[in-house]
Design a protein around this motif. Structure first.
Motif, PDB file in Angstrom:
ATOM      1  N   LEU A 127      26.196  46.967  41.421  1.00 10.18           N
ATOM      2  CA  LEU A 127      27.587  47.368  41.609  1.00 10.18           C
ATOM      3  C   LEU A 127      28.514  46.156  41.538  1.00 10.18           C
ATOM      4  O   LEU A 127      29.606  46.228  40.949  1.00 10.18           O
ATOM      5  CB  LEU A 127      27.755  48.086  42.952  1.00 10.18           C
ATOM      6  CG  LEU A 127      27.172  49.500  43.042  1.00 10.18           C
ATOM      7  CD1 LEU A 127      27.170  49.987  44.491  1.00 10.18           C
ATOM      8  CD2 LEU A 127      27.971  50.464  42.166  1.00 10.18           C
ATOM      9  N   SER A 128      28.089  45.038  42.117  1.00  6.40           N
ATOM     10  CA  SER A 128      28.897  43.814  42.071  1.00  6.40           C
ATOM     11  C   SER A 128      29.069  43.326  40.642  1.00  6.40           C
ATOM     12  O   SER A 128      30.174  42.945  40.228  1.00  6.40           O
ATOM     13  CB  SER A 128      28.237  42.720  42.918  1.00  6.40           C
ATOM     14  OG  SER A 128      28.133  43.105  44.281  1.00  6.40           O
ATOM     15  N   ILE A 129      27.982  43.334  39.875  1.00  5.06           N
ATOM     16  CA  ILE A 129      28.038  42.876  38.489  1.00  5.06           C
ATOM     17  C   ILE A 129      28.899  43.811  37.644  1.00  5.06           C
ATOM     18  O   ILE A 129      29.693  43.364  36.800  1.00  5.06           O
ATOM     19  CB  ILE A 129      26.619  42.754  37.915  1.00  5.06           C
ATOM     20  CG1 ILE A 129      25.892  41.575  38.579  1.00  5.06           C
ATOM     21  CG2 ILE A 129      26.646  42.588  36.404  1.00  5.06           C
ATOM     22  CD1 ILE A 129      24.439  41.456  38.202  1.00  5.06           C
ATOM     23  N   LEU A 130      28.777  45.111  37.868  1.00  3.78           N
ATOM     24  CA  LEU A 130      29.617  46.069  37.147  1.00  3.78           C
ATOM     25  C   LEU A 130      31.095  45.852  37.461  1.00  3.78           C
ATOM     26  O   LEU A 130      31.937  45.836  36.561  1.00  3.78           O
ATOM     27  CB  LEU A 130      29.207  47.504  37.503  1.00  3.78           C
ATOM     28  CG  LEU A 130      28.002  48.081  36.774  1.00  3.78           C
ATOM     29  CD1 LEU A 130      27.573  49.398  37.424  1.00  3.78           C
ATOM     30  CD2 LEU A 130      28.338  48.317  35.303  1.00  3.78           C
ATOM     31  N   ALA A 131      31.406  45.675  38.745  1.00  9.46           N
ATOM     32  CA  ALA A 131      32.794  45.455  39.144  1.00  9.46           C
ATOM     33  C   ALA A 131      33.342  44.185  38.522  1.00  9.46           C
ATOM     34  O   ALA A 131      34.459  44.167  37.977  1.00  9.46           O
ATOM     35  CB  ALA A 131      32.894  45.388  40.672  1.00  9.46           C
ATOM     36  N   TYR A 132      32.559  43.118  38.573  1.00 10.15           N
ATOM     37  CA  TYR A 132      33.014  41.844  38.011  1.00 10.15           C
ATOM     38  C   TYR A 132      33.217  41.963  36.503  1.00 10.15           C
ATOM     39  O   TYR A 132      34.174  41.398  35.952  1.00 10.15           O
ATOM     40  CB  TYR A 132      32.004  40.742  38.326  1.00 10.15           C
ATOM     41  CG  TYR A 132      32.517  39.359  38.009  1.00 10.15           C
ATOM     42  CD1 TYR A 132      33.242  38.644  38.955  1.00 10.15           C
ATOM     43  CD2 TYR A 132      32.304  38.785  36.759  1.00 10.15           C
ATOM     44  CE1 TYR A 132      33.735  37.382  38.656  1.00 10.15           C
ATOM     45  CE2 TYR A 132      32.786  37.524  36.463  1.00 10.15           C
ATOM     46  CZ  TYR A 132      33.498  36.822  37.417  1.00 10.15           C
ATOM     47  OH  TYR A 132      33.990  35.588  37.120  1.00 10.15           O
ATOM     48  N   SER A 133      32.345  42.711  35.842  1.00  6.87           N
ATOM     49  CA  SER A 133      32.464  42.885  34.393  1.00  6.87           C
ATOM     50  C   SER A 133      33.755  43.620  34.038  1.00  6.87           C
ATOM     51  O   SER A 133      34.469  43.237  33.100  1.00  6.87           O
ATOM     52  CB  SER A 133      31.254  43.650  33.860  1.00  6.87           C
ATOM     53  OG  SER A 133      30.052  42.960  34.135  1.00  6.87           O
ATOM     54  N   ILE A 134      34.050  44.689  34.777  1.00  5.65           N
ATOM     55  CA  ILE A 134      35.273  45.449  34.513  1.00  5.65           C
ATOM     56  C   ILE A 134      36.504  44.581  34.755  1.00  5.65           C
ATOM     57  O   ILE A 134      37.469  44.584  33.972  1.00  5.65           O
ATOM     58  CB  ILE A 134      35.327  46.710  35.388  1.00  5.65           C
ATOM     59  CG1 ILE A 134      34.191  47.679  35.016  1.00  5.65           C
ATOM     60  CG2 ILE A 134      36.685  47.407  35.238  1.00  5.65           C
ATOM     61  CD1 ILE A 134      34.280  48.232  33.612  1.00  5.65           C
ATOM     62  N   PHE A 135      36.490  43.807  35.835  1.00  2.00           N
ATOM     63  CA  PHE A 135      37.634  42.939  36.131  1.00  2.00           C
ATOM     64  C   PHE A 135      37.768  41.813  35.099  1.00  2.00           C
ATOM     65  O   PHE A 135      38.872  41.338  34.836  1.00  2.00           O
ATOM     66  CB  PHE A 135      37.524  42.360  37.538  1.00  2.00           C
ATOM     67  CG  PHE A 135      37.882  43.334  38.626  1.00  2.00           C
ATOM     68  CD1 PHE A 135      39.042  44.080  38.550  1.00  2.00           C
ATOM     69  CD2 PHE A 135      37.064  43.498  39.730  1.00  2.00           C
ATOM     70  CE1 PHE A 135      39.390  44.985  39.548  1.00  2.00           C
ATOM     71  CE2 PHE A 135      37.398  44.390  40.737  1.00  2.00           C
ATOM     72  CZ  PHE A 135      38.563  45.139  40.642  1.00  2.00           C
ATOM     73  N   THR A 136      36.652  41.385  34.527  1.00  2.00           N
ATOM     74  CA  THR A 136      36.715  40.396  33.456  1.00  2.00           C
ATOM     75  C   THR A 136      37.457  40.962  32.249  1.00  2.00           C
ATOM     76  O   THR A 136      38.342  40.316  31.674  1.00  2.00           O
ATOM     77  CB  THR A 136      35.297  39.964  33.026  1.00  2.00           C
ATOM     78  OG1 THR A 136      34.619  39.368  34.141  1.00  2.00           O
ATOM     79  CG2 THR A 136      35.357  38.943  31.893  1.00  2.00           C
ATOM     80  N   ILE A 137      37.109  42.186  31.860  1.00  2.00           N
ATOM     81  CA  ILE A 137      37.793  42.837  30.731  1.00  2.00           C
ATOM     82  C   ILE A 137      39.267  43.043  31.064  1.00  2.00           C
ATOM     83  O   ILE A 137      40.142  42.820  30.219  1.00  2.00           O
ATOM     84  CB  ILE A 137      37.122  44.186  30.407  1.00  2.00           C
ATOM     85  CG1 ILE A 137      35.643  43.983  30.047  1.00  2.00           C
ATOM     86  CG2 ILE A 137      37.845  44.873  29.256  1.00  2.00           C
ATOM     87  CD1 ILE A 137      34.871  45.277  29.887  1.00  2.00           C
TER      88      ILE A 137
END
Length: 261
Positions: A127-137
């Motif tokens: 979940l942390s990696i998914l959240a960080y990925s979305i915020f990166t985009i």
């Protein structure tokens, strides 16, 4: 196999990013499907590389570089998937070189040791990696939006502006990403409090506090959008600031843990 898949991914990502940059500048005209195909082929090679890096005899390797490569892989995949229904191809210019650099850095740094994690911690990490990925985009989108606003303000209608969707569409996409990212970050924080015995332990306190601050800033931005009609300029400033804080907490704490403790 790791060396081959890494070098293929770097070559394909770099080519796709360079071609998209030429298209944005107006130096080249070609079907958008060519860059999508090159990016997808790079993603396949990246998939093989990240699989070989993550899966180790002792468990899962979640070192700083491997996590960075995993996030860039996920970002590239999400952007490619989104490009099938939205005209966001110019995100390739930032996303593909980032993916190329992280997969190459992981290979150069070498494969770390694996560690066993229970199911709850794996859920929190995903979940942390998914959240960080979305915020990166979302942050890349905010930077492009900033460039678009500046170009329109100075009546520059060629190059970047001509290749981007309308301003309203760019703004809507940004807030869609922010809502998705905040939902995932909320779930990540909740699972962290549930599955970690002490999320404010000495080795986690900086990451936890900075993540909570970033969550608060994202929440304020979305509240301001819904309640006070905050628009583009506020969104750009708050998105970039929040991401910097989140990145320091996410990668800064991990770097300190691996390199200095």
């Amino acid at each position: 196999m790791l060396s081959i898949s890494t070098l293929i991914a770097v070559l394909l990502y770099s080519t796709a990013g360079f071609l998209q940059w030429q298209i944005m500048r107006g130096d080249r005209k070609q079907s958008r499907s060519i860059n999508q195909f090159l990016g997808l082929a790079g993603l396949v090679a990246h998939t093989a590389a990240i699989f070989l890096v993550l899966h180790q005899p002792g468990g899962i390797n979640l070192s700083l570089f491997s996590v960075g490569s995993l996030i860039s892989w996920l970002v590239a995949g999400l952007v490619l998937l989104s490009s099938l229904r939205q005209s966001i191809d110019n995100l390739f210019i930032a996303v593909f070189p980032m993916a190329a650099m992280t997969v190459l850095a992981t290979w150069v740094a070498g494969v770390g040791d694996g560690k066993a994690y229970d199911a709850g911690l794996i859920l929190h990490i995903l979940l942390s990696i998914l959240a960080y990925s979305i915020f990166t985009i979302a942050t890349i989108q905010a930077i492009l939006l900033s460039r678009q606003v500046s170009a329109l303000k100075h009546h520059h209608t060629r190059g970047l502006v001509s290749s981007l969707p309308p301003l309203q569409t760019m703004e809507r996409l940004l807030f869609e990403m922010l809502w998705t990212g905040l939902t995932l970050l909320t779930a990540a924080l909740i699972t962290g409090f549930i599955f970690f015995e002490d999320l404010f332990a000495q080795h986690l306190v900086h990451k936890t506090v900075l993540s909570l601050i970033a969550w608060g800033l994202y929440a304020i931005l979305l509240f301001g959008r819904n309640s006070f009609g905050w628009r583009i300029n506020a969104a750009i400033r708050w998105t970039i600031t929040s991401f910097v804080i989140l990145a320091i907490g996410f990668f800064g704490s991990k770097a300190v843990m691996e390199w200095f403790i």
